[in-house]
Design an enzyme around this catalytic site. Structure first.
Site, PDB file in Angstrom:
ATOM      1  N   ILE A  61      44.443  35.493  42.490  1.00 44.79           N
ATOM      2  CA  ILE A  61      44.902  35.500  41.094  1.00 44.79           C
ATOM      3  C   ILE A  61      43.846  34.312  40.225  1.00 44.79           C
ATOM      4  O   ILE A  61      43.882  33.646  39.250  1.00 44.79           O
ATOM      5  CB  ILE A  61      46.361  34.426  40.982  1.00 44.79           C
ATOM      6  CG1 ILE A  61      46.127  33.132  42.145  1.00 44.79           C
ATOM      7  CG2 ILE A  61      47.455  35.199  41.320  1.00 44.79           C
ATOM      8  CD1 ILE A  61      47.154  32.077  41.698  1.00 44.79           C
ATOM      9  N   ALA A  62      42.379  34.551  40.984  1.00 45.26           N
ATOM     10  CA  ALA A  62      41.449  33.660  40.429  1.00 45.26           C
ATOM     11  C   ALA A  62      40.902  34.381  39.296  1.00 45.26           C
ATOM     12  O   ALA A  62      40.732  34.168  37.958  1.00 45.26           O
ATOM     13  CB  ALA A  62      40.447  33.121  41.763  1.00 45.26           C
ATOM     14  N   ARG A  63      39.651  35.160  39.621  1.00 45.36           N
ATOM     15  CA  ARG A  63      39.145  36.147  38.755  1.00 45.36           C
ATOM     16  C   ARG A  63      38.515  37.253  39.353  1.00 45.36           C
ATOM     17  O   ARG A  63      38.254  37.418  40.660  1.00 45.36           O
ATOM     18  CB  ARG A  63      37.829  35.247  38.285  1.00 45.36           C
ATOM     19  CG  ARG A  63      37.918  34.455  37.141  1.00 45.36           C
ATOM     20  CD  ARG A  63      38.200  34.812  35.827  1.00 45.36           C
ATOM     21  NE  ARG A  63      38.208  34.183  34.555  1.00 45.36           N
ATOM     22  CZ  ARG A  63      39.579  33.636  34.398  1.00 45.36           C
ATOM     23  NH1 ARG A  63      40.671  33.940  34.928  1.00 45.36           N
ATOM     24  NH2 ARG A  63      39.697  32.744  33.289  1.00 45.36           N
ATOM     25  N   GLU A  70      37.836  44.274  34.650  1.00 43.73           N
ATOM     26  CA  GLU A  70      38.886  44.482  34.367  1.00 43.73           C
ATOM     27  C   GLU A  70      38.834  44.643  32.505  1.00 43.73           C
ATOM     28  O   GLU A  70      37.992  44.061  32.003  1.00 43.73           O
ATOM     29  CB  GLU A  70      40.182  43.387  34.482  1.00 43.73           C
ATOM     30  CG  GLU A  70      39.875  41.921  34.014  1.00 43.73           C
ATOM     31  CD  GLU A  70      40.694  40.728  34.470  1.00 43.73           C
ATOM     32  OE1 GLU A  70      40.906  40.660  35.718  1.00 43.73           O
ATOM     33  OE2 GLU A  70      41.204  40.176  33.326  1.00 43.73           O
ATOM     34  N   HIS A  92      46.629  40.523  35.118  1.00 46.75           N
ATOM     35  CA  HIS A  92      46.164  39.156  34.579  1.00 46.75           C
ATOM     36  C   HIS A  92      47.194  38.527  33.882  1.00 46.75           C
ATOM     37  O   HIS A  92      46.888  38.038  32.648  1.00 46.75           O
ATOM     38  CB  HIS A  92      44.882  39.231  33.689  1.00 46.75           C
ATOM     39  CG  HIS A  92      43.977  38.032  33.832  1.00 46.75           C
ATOM     40  ND1 HIS A  92      42.725  38.058  33.719  1.00 46.75           N
ATOM     41  CD2 HIS A  92      44.359  36.755  33.824  1.00 46.75           C
ATOM     42  CE1 HIS A  92      42.133  37.001  33.839  1.00 46.75           C
ATOM     43  NE2 HIS A  92      43.266  36.129  33.976  1.00 46.75           N
ATOM     44  N   ILE A  93      48.187  38.354  34.460  1.00 46.41           N
ATOM     45  CA  ILE A  93      49.565  37.431  33.805  1.00 46.41           C
ATOM     46  C   ILE A  93      49.910  36.291  34.624  1.00 46.41           C
ATOM     47  O   ILE A  93      50.940  35.929  34.297  1.00 46.41           O
ATOM     48  CB  ILE A  93      50.703  38.603  33.678  1.00 46.41           C
ATOM     49  CG1 ILE A  93      51.220  39.268  34.956  1.00 46.41           C
ATOM     50  CG2 ILE A  93      50.325  39.515  32.515  1.00 46.41           C
ATOM     51  CD1 ILE A  93      52.416  39.959  35.004  1.00 46.41           C
TER      52      ILE A  93
HETATM   53  C1  DGY Z   1      42.928  31.144  32.904  1.00 48.90           C
HETATM   54  O1  DGY Z   1      43.315  30.379  32.286  1.00 48.90           O
HETATM   55  O2  DGY Z   1      42.017  31.336  33.320  1.00 48.90           O
HETATM   56  C2  DGY Z   1      43.766  32.733  32.885  1.00 48.90           C
HETATM   57  O3  DGY Z   1      43.306  33.206  33.982  1.00 48.90           O
HETATM   58  C3  DGY Z   1      43.549  33.239  31.575  1.00 48.90           C
HETATM   59  O4  DGY Z   1      42.389  33.748  31.406  1.00 48.90           O
END
Ligand code: DGY
Length: 322
Positions: free
Chosen positions: A237-239, A268, A286-287
């Site tokens: 859930i990072a990048r 993405e 990416h939610i």
């Molecule tokens: C963040 O806040 O970094 C989320 O991944 C939205 O980009």
């Protein structure tokens, strides 16, 4: 005269209204995808920009936009900012920490559960009309409770995931981070610091929550995946770019790993085609921070940063000193 502010993407109308009280706005409520050249053109003469983590702010753009004074990201991650270049150009950078921590940690856990317990795989089977009878091993996944939760990147969100795992599900929590947490925070998270090699070796479920940078690029690639348990679950859930998505798809296909839950992807919104063909991957767009209250809080914090910088000369959550 109000300073000019470019709001690069569509945002909540109520936040635009707040901004309009202080700034002359150039908006993009149709949410058109601008090229870098279009972004540059619209930024001419602008005092500030409201970004959403997709707009790249680098030395070339800064050189072409001498009036720019602040870039306010509506995201906690800021790998779209070249912070050194911004500091050198005297441009303030801000992000939106804290307001999304719990929502994002909730989602990390949801993705972990969905992946380990094969929830979306089961739903697809059912919708295809293939559920004809109960079977002892149908979609038998991995347990969450009492398993070992590994966390790579132990910032605020990582700590939120650790607390959920330890206190809610009785998991043994191990983590690896650039720097070790103090003893009190480790105690609150019931988390034990280990080396990256131990983390990869011992985690039943590994959640990635580290920031993206040149040094975290492909932090999880073929060599790291090979060290994980074949029964393990990986959650990102990072990048995008922290995981080598092609290597991950190959590892999943080869049975080196049981499943993956991915909310972020290299390049993405494109997704590696091999990941799309695998059943044991849960894919989301990416939610992780996308609850309505949290997204509104993020937008308002980005707006607060812009307004405070304009009216008081300082932002609430700055990333650099200018
Ligand atoms: C963040 O806040 O970094 C989320 O991944 C939205 O980009």
């Amino acid at each position: 005269m109000k300073p000019r502010l470019l709001v690069a993407r569509a945002i909540f109308p109520e936040v635009l209204e707040r901004l309009a009280q202080h700034f002359e706005l150039i908006t993009n409520q149709d949410d058109e995808s601008w090229t870098a050249a279009q972004l540059l053109q619209r930024l001419q003469g602008a005092w500030g920009i409201f970004t959403m983590a997709g707009e790249r702010i680098d030395a070339a753009l800064l050189a072409a936009c001498p009036a720019l004074k602040i870039c306010a990201n509506m995201a906690v991650g800021y790998n779209n900012f070249d912070l050194d270049a911004m500091t050198a150009a005297g441009v303030l950078a801000t992000n939106t920490p804290d307001v999304l921590t719990e929502t994002t940690a909730d989602f990390g856990f949801a993705l972990l559960m969905a992946t380990a317990r094969r929830i979306t795989e089961g739903e697809r089977l059912l919708r295809r009309g293939e559920w004809t009878k109960w079977r002892y091993d149908m979609l038998a996944g991995a347990d969450i409770h009492a398993s070992t939760l590994g966390i790579l990147g132990m910032g605020r969100i990582g700590q939120g995931i650790a607390r959920r795992g330890a206190l809610g599900f009785g998991m043994q929590v191990i983590y690896h981070n650039r720097s070790r947490l103090d003893a009190e925070t480790e105690g609150q998270c019931r988390a034990r610091y280990v080396s990256k090699a131990e983390l990869l070796r011992d985690a039943d479920h590994l959640v990635l929550v580290l920031p993206y940078s040149a040094s975290s690029h492909h932090a999880i690639a073929a060599a790291e995946l090979a060290q994980m348990k074949p029964s393990a679950t990986l959650v990102n859930i990072a990048r995008g770019g922290i995981v080598d998505d092609a290597a991950l798809a190959a590892a999943l296909r080869a049975g080196q790993l049981a499943g993956a839950g991915l909310d972020v992807f290299e390049g993405e919104p494109a997704v590696h085609p091999d990941l799309l063909t695998l059943p044991n991957v849960v894919l989301t767009p990416h939610i992780a921070s996308a609850s309505r209250p949290t997204r509104l809080a993020m937008a308002n914090l980005a707006a607060d940063n812009l307004i405070a910088f304009h009216t008081q000369g300082r932002a609430l959550t700055p990333l650099n000193r200018v």
